[in-house]
Design an enzyme around this catalytic site. Structure first.
Site, PDB file in Angstrom:
ATOM      1  N   GLU A 144     -14.439  86.324 -72.596  1.00 50.09           N
ATOM      2  CA  GLU A 144     -14.785  86.051 -73.998  1.00 50.09           C
ATOM      3  C   GLU A 144     -14.301  84.651 -74.360  1.00 50.09           C
ATOM      4  OE1 GLU A 144     -13.245  87.151 -78.459  1.00 50.09           O
ATOM      5  OE2 GLU A 144     -13.043  88.725 -76.950  1.00 50.09           O
TER       6      GLU A 144
ATOM      7  N   ARG B 207     -13.825  78.498 -81.112  1.00 51.44           N
ATOM      8  CA  ARG B 207     -12.807  77.865 -81.958  1.00 51.44           C
ATOM      9  C   ARG B 207     -12.647  76.378 -81.666  1.00 51.44           C
ATOM     10  NH1 ARG B 207      -7.881  82.262 -81.358  1.00 51.44           N
ATOM     11  NH2 ARG B 207      -9.155  84.119 -81.687  1.00 51.44           N
TER      12      ARG B 207
ATOM     13  N   LYS C  70     -14.102  96.233 -81.855  1.00 52.92           N
ATOM     14  CA  LYS C  70     -12.849  95.537 -81.583  1.00 52.92           C
ATOM     15  C   LYS C  70     -11.891  95.899 -82.723  1.00 52.92           C
ATOM     16  CE  LYS C  70     -12.052  90.826 -82.353  1.00 52.92           C
ATOM     17  NZ  LYS C  70     -11.968  89.410 -81.959  1.00 52.92           N
TER      18      LYS C  70
END
Length: 203
Positions: free
Chosen positions: A40, A44, A127
């Protein structure tokens, strides 16, 4: 692969922050060699989308985008070659867009309302984020009780020290962790070793 298959591939999904695109391939290579194939890459940093495209070239890697918060992020991630999408939360707009694109989607939830919103969209895999700040394992156990059909990937504050405790809870298929993917230049042998140890956390 659907989201359930992706979550069952390994006990830990590395949560990856790539600052320099040249770190992407060595990091992916080391993680995959150690048994962590699902990667993943969080959106960012400016290098994230290029990192996803680069990591896709690594044999055996299943590369997705994390920190996807809106439809533009989703479109960019898919264009970069993402095979799954992870978001920190769940909005109806993003959920519907991911479903429309037919891409495996793992939205973040922190309470019962979030889960119910997901179920309304036909989603059952979530999640749990931020896992420790949202109350830790006792909170997830309480949340999971009324939603027996749901499966979870706790992320946020999960470490090598507490991961196995989370993985021992049946509705948890895997955990998300950044400890296996340190930022900066990649020591492939060290990362591979961490990945191998993470694979052994499976209950």
């Amino acid at each position: 692969m659907n989201i359930a298959d992706i979550m069952k591939t390994a006990p830990v999904i590395p949560v990856i922050v790539v600052d320099e695109v040249e770190h992407a391939v060595p990091l992916a290579r080391a993680l995959v060699a150690g048994g962590l194939r699902v990667l993943e890459v969080t959106l960012r940093t400016p290098a994230a989308l290029d990192a996803i495209a680069a990591m896709k070239q690594v044999d055996g890697a299943v590369v997705g985008a994390g920190t996807v918060t809106n439809q533009q992020d989703l479109a960019n991630a898919i264009q970069a070659g993402s095979e799954f999408i992870v978001s920190p939360g769940l909005t109806e707009t993003l959920g519907k867009a991911a479903i429309r694109e037919g891409i495996p989607f793992l939205p973040g939830i922190a309470n019962a309302g979030d889960i119910m919103r997901g179920l309304d969209l036909g989603l059952t895999h979530f999640k749990f984020f931020p896992a420790m700040a949202a109350g830790g394992l006792p909170a997830l156990k309480a949340l999971a009780a009324p939603f027996g059909q749901c499966r979870f990937c706790p992320t946020g504050g999960i470490s090598e020290a507490n991961a196995s405790e989370w993985l021992a809870f049946d509705p948890v298929l895997c955990v998300g962790g950044s400890w296996v993917a340190p930022r900066g230049p990649v020591d492939e042998a060290a990362v591979e070793d961490m990945a191998r140890k993470a694979c052994e956390l499976r209950r």
